[in-house]
Enzyme design. Sequence first.
Site, short mmCIF file in Angstrom:
data_model
loop_
_atom_site.label_atom_id
_atom_site.label_comp_id
_atom_site.label_asym_id
_atom_site.label_seq_id
_atom_site.Cartn_x
_atom_site.Cartn_y
_atom_site.Cartn_z
N HIS A 1 56.07 52.16 44.35
CA HIS A 1 55.68 52.77 45.63
C HIS A 1 56.95 53.13 46.38
CE1 HIS A 1 53.35 53.65 49.20
NE2 HIS A 1 54.35 53.12 49.87
N ASP B 1 41.99 49.66 55.77
CA ASP B 1 43.31 50.26 56.00
C ASP B 1 43.18 51.70 56.49
OD1 ASP B 1 46.25 50.47 55.81
OD2 ASP B 1 45.75 51.97 54.32
N ARG C 1 46.36 53.51 64.14
CA ARG C 1 47.79 53.31 64.40
C ARG C 1 48.48 54.63 64.68
NH1 ARG C 1 49.52 50.86 59.13
NH2 ARG C 1 51.62 51.01 59.98
N SER D 1 49.52 47.27 55.01
CA SER D 1 48.84 48.52 54.66
C SER D 1 49.21 48.94 53.23
CB SER D 1 49.25 49.59 55.68
OG SER D 1 48.90 50.87 55.25
N LYS E 1 46.74 48.03 49.37
CA LYS E 1 46.28 49.06 48.43
C LYS E 1 46.87 48.84 47.04
CE LYS E 1 47.52 51.93 51.64
NZ LYS E 1 47.92 52.99 52.54
N1 URA Z 1 52.16 54.09 54.12
C1 URA Z 1 51.05 53.36 54.18
O1 URA Z 1 50.24 53.37 53.26
N2 URA Z 1 50.85 52.60 55.26
C2 URA Z 1 51.73 52.53 56.29
O2 URA Z 1 51.49 51.81 57.23
C3 URA Z 1 52.88 53.32 56.21
C4 URA Z 1 53.08 54.09 55.10
#
Ligand code: URA
Length: 426
Positions: free
Chosen positions: A85, A164, A171, A186, A190
């Site tokens: 990621h 999320d 947010r 967050s 995932k």
């Molecule tokens: N990417 C995400 O999936 N969540 C965040 O809070 C910031 C970047």
Amino acid sequence: MSSFSAVDVIITKRDGGVMSDASITWILDAYLKGEVAEEQMSALLMAIFFNGMNSKELGVWTDQMISSGERLNLKGLSRPTVDKHSTGGVGDKISLILAPLVAACGAAVPQLSGRGLGHTGGTLDKLEAIPGWRAFLTNDEVREQLEAVGAVICAAGQGLAPVDRRLYALRDVTGTVASVPLISSSIMSKKIAEGTDALVLDVKTGRGAFMQDHAQAVALAETMVRLGIEHGVATVAQITSMDAPLGRAAGNGLEVTESVEVLQGKGPSDVRELTIALAQEMVKLVGIDVDPATKLDDGSAFEVYRQMIMAQGGDPDFVMPLAAQRELVVAETSGIVQSIDALSVGIAAWRLGAGRARKEDPVSAAAGVLTLVREGEHVEKGQPLFELHADDVEHLQRGRETITGAVVVGDESVNVRPLLLERISK
Ligand code: URA
């Protein structure tokens, strides 16, 4: 009737207290069911933004985000699974090369990705520049492709960590995105729900990154590594520089073309260097003793890329059409390139048509920026610095306005900081 009250949870966090495990579980669940109002969750997010969460609170918060949805079951595949990621940067097309490369080394790479918003591009938008390529796969198709090809890049299903999606949208409009516990929960919820055995994080820092400050990037990386390990996912992070754009291309089709060049053993050296460094971490985490550079050089990574694109309906030999409008931006003086502002390049690519302002906006496959010089390089007055690509003159004009001043030319010699800045592991 619940024994919790949203107001009490908000007040606890507002006053710097510690939320109980049960109150965290309750409030996220109740929010998802529509029993906690948006304004109450907004207030709690702001309290977390200012007062943070301790590691126990963050663990429970992340657990609840994971269990708000489904978990992909990737057990029983014939290869170990490992994912990457990136926190997002300008010209960051690494996933397109890395997923097939690591598959060519013998692992399975489930890259569940997103679309771009703002100045950083999204992996799905890039691959959708290939006609016919399909971003949406069922969970069964993901498993089958991982077994058959070894690499999948597709849209993260709606079922993964659904709370999320709600929290992220909230947010975004309440000024609470840039919080280490909220970002790390967050991202990691995932990735953990996706079911990967191992994960390498590319945490960007610098002018074009989310976390412009190095210390903040380290804090984010350490928090995510800890969360991964606590949830049984072998996780390491690399802090990498995002001062200047990565490679030459920023823009969807342009980045696909550049990725193919790297897969063919050509392309910009920084893209190759970062891809190989992340691939080395990934194979090591799952105990595979193969040097990824050899799989890039002998064509096997490119072959997996071709299979990966074909498996999702795309033509890997498709030649990206050039944009209708192209223009060079040239140096106004001679000298040494002191800096190239990745953020300006990212915003220019976005305004040229490569990115979207709202999530429902379409993106152009052909629009973007080619950065033709590197930091520390000598340039002559009149030498091209950028090539702008757009579908029409209006977009070209918007991009041109943004890119002005993105390259600073001066007399000083330049110490370019390395791409790989720090490794974070447990
Ligand atoms: N990417 C995400 O999936 N969540 C965040 O809070 C910031 C970047």
